[in-house]
Design a protein around this motif. Structure first.
Motif, PDB file in Angstrom:
ATOM      1  N   MET A 106      47.578  35.853  26.792  1.00  0.00           N
ATOM      2  CA  MET A 106      48.656  36.518  27.535  1.00  0.00           C
ATOM      3  C   MET A 106      48.093  37.409  28.644  1.00  0.00           C
ATOM      4  N   GLY A 107      46.959  38.043  28.384  1.00  0.00           N
ATOM      5  CA  GLY A 107      46.317  38.841  29.424  1.00  0.00           C
ATOM      6  C   GLY A 107      45.842  37.986  30.581  1.00  0.00           C
ATOM      7  N   TYR A 108      45.362  36.791  30.263  1.00  0.00           N
ATOM      8  CA  TYR A 108      44.929  35.879  31.318  1.00  0.00           C
ATOM      9  C   TYR A 108      46.122  35.426  32.165  1.00  0.00           C
ATOM     10  N   PHE A 109      47.236  35.118  31.509  1.00  0.00           N
ATOM     11  CA  PHE A 109      48.433  34.738  32.262  1.00  0.00           C
ATOM     12  C   PHE A 109      48.931  35.877  33.133  1.00  0.00           C
ATOM     13  N   LEU A 110      48.909  37.091  32.590  1.00  0.00           N
ATOM     14  CA  LEU A 110      49.329  38.260  33.365  1.00  0.00           C
ATOM     15  C   LEU A 110      48.435  38.453  34.583  1.00  0.00           C
ATOM     16  N   SER A 111      47.140  38.301  34.399  1.00  0.00           N
ATOM     17  CA  SER A 111      46.236  38.473  35.537  1.00  0.00           C
ATOM     18  C   SER A 111      46.378  37.329  36.536  1.00  0.00           C
ATOM     19  N   MET A 112      46.654  36.119  36.051  1.00  0.00           N
ATOM     20  CA  MET A 112      46.745  34.967  36.941  1.00  0.00           C
ATOM     21  C   MET A 112      48.037  34.982  37.761  1.00  0.00           C
ATOM     22  N   TYR A 113      49.133  35.387  37.166  1.00  0.00           N
ATOM     23  CA  TYR A 113      50.417  35.279  37.858  1.00  0.00           C
ATOM     24  C   TYR A 113      50.938  36.589  38.426  1.00  0.00           C
ATOM     25  N   LEU A 114      50.345  37.733  38.042  1.00  0.00           N
ATOM     26  CA  LEU A 114      50.852  39.003  38.531  1.00  0.00           C
ATOM     27  C   LEU A 114      49.786  39.825  39.255  1.00  0.00           C
ATOM     28  N   ILE A 115      48.701  40.130  38.576  1.00  0.00           N
ATOM     29  CA  ILE A 115      47.724  41.066  39.140  1.00  0.00           C
ATOM     30  C   ILE A 115      46.891  40.426  40.245  1.00  0.00           C
ATOM     31  N   ALA A 116      46.305  39.264  39.991  1.00  0.00           N
ATOM     32  CA  ALA A 116      45.452  38.628  40.999  1.00  0.00           C
ATOM     33  C   ALA A 116      46.206  38.283  42.283  1.00  0.00           C
ATOM     34  N   PRO A 117      47.442  37.775  42.238  1.00  0.00           N
ATOM     35  CA  PRO A 117      48.149  37.533  43.506  1.00  0.00           C
ATOM     36  C   PRO A 117      48.438  38.817  44.286  1.00  0.00           C
ATOM     37  N   ILE A 118      48.647  39.923  43.584  1.00  0.00           N
ATOM     38  CA  ILE A 118      48.868  41.188  44.287  1.00  0.00           C
ATOM     39  C   ILE A 118      47.582  41.638  44.963  1.00  0.00           C
ATOM     40  N   VAL A 119      46.463  41.506  44.264  1.00  0.00           N
ATOM     41  CA  VAL A 119      45.183  41.940  44.822  1.00  0.00           C
ATOM     42  C   VAL A 119      44.761  41.066  45.994  1.00  0.00           C
ATOM     43  N   THR A 120      44.954  39.751  45.869  1.00  0.00           N
ATOM     44  CA  THR A 120      44.512  38.833  46.928  1.00  0.00           C
ATOM     45  C   THR A 120      45.609  38.523  47.932  1.00  0.00           C
ATOM     46  N   SER A 121      46.753  39.149  47.789  1.00  0.00           N
ATOM     47  CA  SER A 121      47.931  38.971  48.655  1.00  0.00           C
ATOM     48  C   SER A 121      48.336  37.509  48.792  1.00  0.00           C
ATOM     49  N   GLY A 122      48.515  36.882  47.649  1.00  0.00           N
ATOM     50  CA  GLY A 122      49.022  35.517  47.658  1.00  0.00           C
ATOM     51  C   GLY A 122      48.527  34.728  46.472  1.00  0.00           C
ATOM     52  N   GLY A 123      49.174  33.635  46.207  1.00  0.00           N
ATOM     53  CA  GLY A 123      48.791  32.770  45.105  1.00  0.00           C
ATOM     54  C   GLY A 123      48.834  31.331  45.552  1.00  0.00           C
ATOM     55  N   SER A 124      48.444  30.452  44.667  1.00  0.00           N
ATOM     56  CA  SER A 124      48.500  29.034  44.982  1.00  0.00           C
ATOM     57  C   SER A 124      49.381  28.332  43.965  1.00  0.00           C
ATOM     58  N   HIS A 125      49.446  27.022  44.054  1.00  0.00           N
ATOM     59  CA  HIS A 125      50.333  26.276  43.162  1.00  0.00           C
ATOM     60  C   HIS A 125      49.801  26.186  41.737  1.00  0.00           C
ATOM     61  N   ASP A 126      48.513  26.364  41.525  1.00  0.00           N
ATOM     62  CA  ASP A 126      47.996  26.235  40.168  1.00  0.00           C
ATOM     63  C   ASP A 126      47.357  27.511  39.620  1.00  0.00           C
ATOM     64  N   THR A 127      46.625  28.227  40.422  1.00  0.00           N
ATOM     65  CA  THR A 127      46.009  29.467  39.953  1.00  0.00           C
ATOM     66  C   THR A 127      45.712  30.375  41.130  1.00  0.00           C
TER      67      THR A 127
END
Length: 167
Positions: A106-127
């Motif tokens: 669950m921590g990995y999902f939280l970091s993948m879909y919430l924290i990392a996109p905020i830090v990198t200012s964007g996300g992709s379709h898979d990770t």
């Protein structure tokens, strides 16, 4: 390989906390056995996850352990239970448990879909980029917290009584 070391570290952390003289004083043995049992379950979930990653890396294909994803929930609940049980005994160990929740599924999902996109200012379709860095930061925070806990147990603060000097 790092998550396997982390599984070992959870057991060592539990042993250290349960054997500390100031913490073990006045505690029921059944509670201590329960705390150690929870720590073993958490370590086992980390060990299964680490073994899956290790075997998948060696074989080049996903291992049969990939179907054990539900253990991630057990690890998260176990870490939250340990954090709650250790809050009054040693708060830095409790903070270490809360920081280790970033290494669970669950921590990995939280970091993948919430924290990392905020830090990198964007996300992709898979990770999202830098997802593993967010998980590593939570693990590093847990390491710092447990070092502070060890320092508090090994070298407790003592109030220095100063003599009043008259001029």
């Amino acid at each position: 390989m790092g998550i396997l070391i982390q599984a070992f570290a959870v057991v060592v952390m539990a042993i250290g906390i349960l054997l500390a003289p100031k913490i073990a004083k006045g505690r029921y043995s059944i509670v201590a056995i329960g705390e150690f049992g929870i720590a073993i379950v958490v370590a086992a979930t980390f060990a299964v996850l680490g073994t899956h990653a290790f075997n998948s890396g060696i074989d080049g294909t996903p291992s049969p352990l990939q179907n054990m994803w539900a253990l991630g929930h057990i690890g998260l609940l176990g870490l939250l239970a340990l954090a709650w049980l250790w809050w009054r005994k040693l708060r830095t160990a409790s903070v270490a448990c809360l920081s280790l929740t970033g290494s669970t599924l669950m921590g990995y999902f939280l970091s993948m879909y919430l924290i990392a996109p905020i830090v990198t200012s964007g996300g992709s379709h898979d990770t999202a980029r830098w997802t593993d860095s967010v998980v590593a930061a939570s693990t590093a925070a847990a390491a710092v917290a447990i070092i502070m806990a060890a320092r508090a147990l090994l070298w407790p603060r003592q109030r220095k009584l100063r003599a009043l000097h008259r001029l």
